[in-house]
Design an enzyme around this catalytic site. Structure first.
Site, PDB file in Angstrom:
ATOM      1  N   HIS A 122       0.832  -1.204   0.000  1.00  0.00           N
ATOM      2  CA  HIS A 122       0.000   0.000   0.000  1.00  0.00           C
ATOM      3  C   HIS A 122       0.872   1.262   0.000  1.00  0.00           C
ATOM      4  O   HIS A 122       0.640   2.192  -0.784  1.00  0.00           O
ATOM      5  CB  HIS A 122      -0.926  -0.005   1.222  1.00  0.00           C
ATOM      6  CG  HIS A 122      -1.565   1.317   1.489  1.00  0.00           C
ATOM      7  ND1 HIS A 122      -2.666   1.775   0.805  1.00  0.00           N
ATOM      8  CD2 HIS A 122      -1.229   2.313   2.345  1.00  0.00           C
ATOM      9  CE1 HIS A 122      -2.992   2.980   1.235  1.00  0.00           C
ATOM     10  NE2 HIS A 122      -2.135   3.329   2.167  1.00  0.00           N
ATOM     11  N   HIS A 127       1.405   5.032  -2.664  1.00  0.00           N
ATOM     12  CA  HIS A 127       1.715   6.429  -2.346  1.00  0.00           C
ATOM     13  C   HIS A 127       2.977   7.006  -2.981  1.00  0.00           C
ATOM     14  O   HIS A 127       3.044   8.209  -3.228  1.00  0.00           O
ATOM     15  CB  HIS A 127       1.858   6.598  -0.829  1.00  0.00           C
ATOM     16  CG  HIS A 127       0.568   6.499  -0.089  1.00  0.00           C
ATOM     17  ND1 HIS A 127      -0.505   7.333  -0.328  1.00  0.00           N
ATOM     18  CD2 HIS A 127       0.160   5.672   0.910  1.00  0.00           C
ATOM     19  CE1 HIS A 127      -1.505   7.020   0.487  1.00  0.00           C
ATOM     20  NE2 HIS A 127      -1.136   6.015   1.242  1.00  0.00           N
ATOM     21  N   GLU A 167      -5.322   9.618   0.369  1.00  0.00           N
ATOM     22  CA  GLU A 167      -5.781   8.225   0.376  1.00  0.00           C
ATOM     23  C   GLU A 167      -6.839   7.930  -0.689  1.00  0.00           C
ATOM     24  O   GLU A 167      -6.759   6.919  -1.372  1.00  0.00           O
ATOM     25  CB  GLU A 167      -6.341   7.855   1.764  1.00  0.00           C
ATOM     26  CG  GLU A 167      -5.304   7.812   2.876  1.00  0.00           C
ATOM     27  CD  GLU A 167      -4.295   6.668   2.747  1.00  0.00           C
ATOM     28  OE1 GLU A 167      -4.421   5.826   1.838  1.00  0.00           O
ATOM     29  OE2 GLU A 167      -3.358   6.649   3.565  1.00  0.00           O
ATOM     30  N   SER A 187      -3.907   1.150  -4.583  1.00  0.00           N
ATOM     31  CA  SER A 187      -3.304  -0.097  -4.107  1.00  0.00           C
ATOM     32  C   SER A 187      -4.356  -1.184  -3.916  1.00  0.00           C
ATOM     33  O   SER A 187      -4.050  -2.268  -3.442  1.00  0.00           O
ATOM     34  CB  SER A 187      -2.538   0.152  -2.796  1.00  0.00           C
ATOM     35  OG  SER A 187      -3.402   0.694  -1.812  1.00  0.00           O
TER      36      SER A 187
HETATM   37 FE   FE2 Z   1      -2.061   5.208   3.012  1.00  0.00          FE
END
Ligand code: FE2
Length: 268
Positions: A122, A127, A167, A187
């Site tokens: 993730h 990110h 996010e 993700s």
């Molecule tokens: Fe995150």
């Protein structure tokens, strides 16, 4: 960050590397192979460009130091290895210093499709690509600085800004094309498809005060996404007095949730 985790981060070796098992590298390969095709034509250009810049390996978990040398050169950011759980002070302190917290564990196969606590897949796949983009990097840095200085109460409001941007952020550009930039979506195969194509969620135009007033839950597909026009909008926001908006949002109060509120994890 989750309040409790069944996972434990792996320690760094003296040279900064992590000894991943063949099974852990295989899990990365399987996650990467599944998701890399899903995001084409759905992720925003800045993210896809960032992936190319990072040149992530697909056959195993990337070496953080290799990523860091690219990130440092591009935007001054780097990944910081952290335990599976860190508190808000530490989270904001890291961001304020351009360090992106990466818990050094990867999900087990039984958690392949869904995991509440953010693992290294993730954090890196979701990110790190966006952190190669200077304007996004500046927004995240400014966010960290504000959060580090904020009161506990204000941090809960700021957590919503992170949630609906870093996010779970979407872009609706001036040609009315939808693109994804949020790492929580990118993700996740299920949420990539859902956020991009489903008619179930609401996709609202980004409004900072509205965002700060919107409750969320971490354990369901998001019923609401906020769409910015471009990544530049986040940069512009980072140059504004965000805490004034927090003040306004506090005065107005939260929106009625579209679900029973359950804000267990605020940010990751
Ligand atoms: Fe995150």
């Amino acid at each position: 960050m989750a309040k409790s985790s069944q996972y434990v981060s792996k320690p760094l070796e003296a040279d900064g590397s992590i000894l991943w098992t063949p099974e852990e590298n295989d899990v990365w390969h399987a996650l990467y192979s599944r998701q890399i095709g899903n995001i084409q034509h759905k992720a925003c250009d800045e993210y896809l460009d960032g992936l190319k810049i990072l040149n992530l390996r697909s056959d195993g978990i990337p070496h953080m130091e290799e990523l860091n040398s690219v990130l440092r050169e591009r935007t001054g950011w780097e990944c910081a290895a952290v335990p599976a759980l860190i508190d808000f002070d530490e989270f904001f302190r890291l961001l304020a210093n351009r360090k992106f917290p990466v818990a050094t564990f990867i999900r087990r196969r039984e958690d392949f499709d869904y995991l509440q606590e953010p693992d290294i897949f993730h954090e890196i796949f979701g990110h790190c690509a966006m952190l190669t983009h200077p304007e996004f990097a500046e927004f995240t840095h400014r966010y960290g600085q504000l959060g580090y200085e904020a009161s506990k109460e204000d941090r809960v409001f700021l957590a919503r800004l992170y949630w609906f941007t870093v996010e779970f952020g979407l872009i609706r550009n001036t040609d009315n094309e939808l693109k994804i930039y949020g790492g929580g979506i990118l993700s996740s195969p299920g949420e990539t498809e859902y956020a991009f194509n489903s008619e179930v969620p609401e996709r609202r135009e980004f409004n900072i005060v509205d965002v700060l007033r919107t409750p969320y839950r971490i354990d369901i597909m998001q019923p609401i996404y906020y769409c910015i026009e471009s990544i530049h909008q986040l940069f512009e926001l980072s140059q504004m007095d965000i805490m004034q908006y927090v003040k306004k949002a506090k005065a107005l109060g939260l929106f009625e949730p579209k679900f029973p509120p359950k804000e267990k994890r605020l940010v990751s």
